[in-house]
Design an enzyme around this catalytic site. Structure first.
Site, PDB file in Angstrom:
ATOM      1  CB  CYS A 165      -0.865  -0.022   1.372  1.00 48.07           C
ATOM      2  SG  CYS A 165      -1.565   1.658   1.211  1.00 48.07           S
ATOM      3  CB  CYS A 182      -2.651   4.725   5.928  1.00 46.87           C
ATOM      4  SG  CYS A 182      -4.117   3.959   6.631  1.00 46.87           S
ATOM      5  CB  CYS A 225      -0.993  -1.215   7.886  1.00 48.28           C
ATOM      6  SG  CYS A 225      -2.205  -1.702   7.114  1.00 48.28           S
ATOM      7  CB  CYS A 253      -8.979   0.324   3.208  1.00 46.62           C
ATOM      8  SG  CYS A 253      -7.997  -0.348   3.789  1.00 46.62           S
ATOM      9  CD  GLN A 263     -13.701 -11.329  16.441  1.00 48.37           C
ATOM     10  OE1 GLN A 263     -12.464 -10.869  15.822  1.00 48.37           O
ATOM     11  NE2 GLN A 263     -13.306 -11.329  17.784  1.00 48.37           N
ATOM     12  CB  CYS A 318      -8.180  -8.212  21.305  1.00 49.89           C
ATOM     13  SG  CYS A 318      -9.389  -6.797  22.313  1.00 49.89           S
TER      14      CYS A 318
END
Length: 422
Positions: free
Chosen positions: A85, A93, A96, A176, A249, A374
């Protein structure tokens, strides 16, 4: 990246924001960073890999540490790849964290973070972790095109985009790359001419049942733009119907993966009593109900109204399942749910279950608890609390539910110490 000379740094005065410094990167750290040190000062560096020599630009200065971006790589790691990307770079951005990291190295990165947190915060030893075999497993589908729910921010020019790292600044993008293909095709971003003068954010969903929706959010109120307001998800051998804005999820394979892992670790038996805490729409409760059968019983505890309504709707065909609308802490403290209980699924928010919930569960005396986590740090703190009450982490599985990002999901099996696997 092209090489450039770092500005000389007077280290005794500390690093300043926007200053550039040459450094050698050390181990990975939570949050998508690696650790480096400059004359004893700790630097958390993004866009780097362990062992690399880089020029880093300081982005934040804090007491005791600074944050920085690797803007030039002088000696690259063999695990470095070109990000797919164009927005996954310093100053762009922040969605990520690991697009510059090779696929297998991403899994190793996340496993290293889990290990470090369990040692530093969880009180486990390296021998404990070797016994557990801490690994992170990839999910099917690859590293791109997996995210089935994307929330875009809207800037002052009414353009939708994604946020910079640790910033409210919106980065306009064309698409994205980790978003589901159906979301990438939606005309919500600026290159399509889309404008959102009445929105603070734009929410998109591409469900496993084939539904695609768009809603705009203003002052906390979500207004449908296109697609159904309720979506169908397929998981655990069942169809689920829930509001498009309800929690589910985000990886298409995540629900099945987690449900299978929980059932394998807990091994629920016919006639047992099970609790599904922070149960959402009841994903784990459905699997538990199948295993405990007509002579067993399952109780779901959920606080979010959307989750409670979805659980009651989707589990209505399972007469041995009860859905309790309450905060887990309240349900335990006020005896909205009472033992005896045999097995528990504990799936708390990112902040973890916390000591009061852990103490109440230990006192209830189940034979096993499957903890779905998480956040490695919150999980490690709760593991330490369980250990102080005579419980041990008997098994642990890690899953890469969020490829290209620093996030990792874990399912741990907690049992009373005499039953712990040696």
């Amino acid at each position: 990246m092209t090489e450039q000379t770092a500005v000389p740094v007077e280290y005794e005065r500390g690093l300043a924001e926007a200053e550039r410094v040459e450094l050698t990167v050390d181990a990975v750290a939570p949050g998508g960073h690696c650790v480096a040190r400059v004359d004893g000062q700790v630097v958390f560096v993004r866009h780097a890999l362990p062992g690399e020599r880089v020029i880093a630009e300081v982005t934040e200065v804090h007491k005791g540490f600074v944050r920085a971006d690797a803007v030039t790589v002088l000696d690259a790691s063999p695990d470095r790849v070109e990000p797919p990307c164009p927005y996954a770079k310093p100053g762009a951005c922040g969605g990520c964290d690991l697009q510059h990291v090779a696929p297998e190295a991403q899994l190793a990165w996340k496993a290293a973070v889990v290990r470090e947190q369990l040692v530093r915060l969880g009180g486990l030893t390296d021998a404990d972790l070797d016994r557990l075999g801490v690994e992170v497993e990839a999910l099917p589908g690859g590293l791109l095109g997996w995210r089935s729910r994307v929330r875009y921010a809207v800037d002052a020019g009414d353009r939708a985009g994604l946020l910079k790292h640790r910033s409210h600044e919106v980065v306009p993008i064309d698409r994205c790359r980790i978003a589901h293909p159906a979301i990438q095709q939606l005309p919500v971003l600026t290159p399509t001419g889309a404008s959102w003068p009445a929105a603070d954010a734009v929410e998109t969903v591409a469900s496993t049942g084939g539904d695609v929706t768009v809603a705009q959010v203003s002052d906390g109120i979500s207004t449908p733009v296109s697609g159904p307001t309720e979506v169908r998800e397929v998981a655990a051998g069942r169809d689920w119907t829930l509001p498009a804005s309800a929690f589910w999820q985000v990886h298409p394979a995540a629900a099945d993966t987690l449900s299978t892992a929980v059932l394998e670790l807990l091994d629920p038996r016919p006639g047992e009593v099970a609790w599904d805490l922070y149960g959402g729409a009841g994903l784990f409760a459905a699997g538990l109900a199948t295993r405990v059968g007509a002579t067993g019983r399952v109780t779901v505890v959920e606080a979010a109204p959307q989750g409670v309504a979805a659980a009651r709707q989707n589990l209505a065909d399972l007469p041995r399942v009860e859905v309790v609308s309450a905060r887990v802490e309240t349900a335990l403290a006020r005896r909205r749910i009472t033992g005896p209980v045999d097995v528990v699924v504990l799936d708390p928010p990112r902040s973890g279950a916390g000591a009061p919930v852990v103490r109440a569960l230990a006192a209830a005396g189940p034979r096993a608890i499957a903890y779905v986590a998480c956040d490695p740090a919150a999980f490690a703190r709760d593991v330490r609390t369980f250990a102080g009450l005579g419980w041990r982490l008997a098994a642990l599985r890690g899953f890469d539910l969020f490829p290209m990002t620093q996030h990792v999901e874990m399912v741990g099996l907690l049992v009373p110490a005499p039953e712990a696997i040696s």
